[in-house]
Scaffold this active site. Sequence first.
Site, PDB file in Angstrom:
ATOM      1  N   CYS A  80      -0.370   4.115   2.201  1.00  0.00           N
ATOM      2  CA  CYS A  80      -0.089   3.925   3.631  1.00  0.00           C
ATOM      3  C   CYS A  80       1.387   4.189   3.933  1.00  0.00           C
ATOM      4  O   CYS A  80       1.713   4.826   4.931  1.00  0.00           O
ATOM      5  CB  CYS A  80      -0.381   2.497   4.085  1.00  0.00           C
ATOM      6  SG  CYS A  80      -1.896   1.780   3.475  1.00  0.00           S
ATOM      7  N   ASP A  81       2.276   3.674   3.115  1.00  0.00           N
ATOM      8  CA  ASP A  81       3.690   3.605   3.498  1.00  0.00           C
ATOM      9  C   ASP A  81       4.633   4.431   2.628  1.00  0.00           C
ATOM     10  O   ASP A  81       5.826   4.491   2.918  1.00  0.00           O
ATOM     11  CB  ASP A  81       4.153   2.132   3.471  1.00  0.00           C
ATOM     12  CG  ASP A  81       3.364   1.279   4.462  1.00  0.00           C
ATOM     13  OD1 ASP A  81       2.987   1.813   5.524  1.00  0.00           O
ATOM     14  OD2 ASP A  81       3.103   0.101   4.175  1.00  0.00           O
ATOM     15  N   CYS A 134       0.836  -1.207   0.000  1.00  0.00           N
ATOM     16  CA  CYS A 134       0.000   0.000   0.000  1.00  0.00           C
ATOM     17  C   CYS A 134       0.871   1.256   0.000  1.00  0.00           C
ATOM     18  O   CYS A 134       1.394   1.656   1.031  1.00  0.00           O
ATOM     19  CB  CYS A 134      -0.920  -0.031   1.225  1.00  0.00           C
ATOM     20  SG  CYS A 134      -1.904   1.460   1.423  1.00  0.00           S
TER      21      CYS A 134
END
Length: 343
Positions: free
Chosen positions: A144-145, A141
């Site tokens: 997300c990261d 993701c």
Amino acid sequence: MTETPHQDTPRELVIVGSGVAGLSAAVYAARADLEPLVLEGPEPGGQLTLTTEVENYLGFPDGIGGMELIQRGKQQAERFGAEFAHGEVDRADLKGRPFTLELATGDVIHTKALIVATGASARWVGAENESELMGYGLSTCATCDGAFHRGDDVLVIGGGDSAMEEALFLTKFADSVTVVHRRDELRASDIMARRARENPDISFRWNTELLEIHGSTETGVTGATLVSHPDGHPTAKDDGVSAEEVDVGGIFYGVGHIPNTDFLADTGVDRDETGYIVTLEGMTTETAVEGVFAAGDVMDPDYRQAITAAGTGSMAALDAEAWLDEQPESAVEPEPETASPQL
Ligand code: NAP
């Protein structure tokens, strides 16, 4: 956590799945006194447990660990009376009332209403060390990261729209983004492929696959072994495969997601050709089967964010509560032979 509880009468509401969507549904349903049972499947806590820090969930200005966010959500749901049990649903009979869920253990649960929040599991490629390094520089993701990879050189694996989207997003942070695709032609839509191809920070490695990821939980991802073959699909070839080691600080898998909906086959719940649950038209979590609601990634191939999953989870609980309120008692009484299932 309890074993599957003994059940004499049908539950008001069972929530299948314990990721953000299931937990959010559990908080709302428990506060509405529905005493929901949350079945935690094979990936308790869902995809957030695979990520380290979550920085874009509202209300946590300093970020919060994915696992901690899930644990807090579970505590919050338990505080209001939600019950949690291990249980992977193998088969569902949603034609009769109450609904019947058969678990992999052979246990049977009856429920008047059902929320499906089983999520979608990111596909992994099978590279060496991927289990060890997932969450330590290996991610599924970018949203997300990605922000942890400022100034890094990163790889994105895959050739579809997800991979292009991840690659484009990562150019905001990374020094360089290399898309690694196993063939010499993208699967992505023309518009996404063009955007990626025209971005000067993105380059492509064609006919190439990721064989091994280097690094440790202390150092994070430090590099990778890539293999190539002029005809593509190199890991499936014996001869003519060349290998190369590259230094990278991050690797992102964008090889698709698989919605966890196999157990809904032949239940009447509509799914699209890739398995995602199709909800009724408009702003609702209702499915084609009355009394069955869907929340989170299992019904959302597009946004797939923790915060949107939490939103649809709360919607599903409100929809289920309203639907239960409308039901005459007789509509959901158990069949005589299933009134006292032995769990
Ligand atoms: P996808 O279209 O199935 O593409 C998956 C890609 O990963 C393919 O290029 C595939 O290679 C590759 N792949 C699969 N398994 C692999 C493996 N084990 N090793 C290496 N490569 C592997 O999945 P997706 O990109 O997630 O898209 C799913 C759906 O969502 C699509 O309909 C897409 O249009 C939609 N979507 C749309 C957007 C958008 O419009 N913004 C964004 C994301 C997703 P092959 O090509 O060789 O099969």
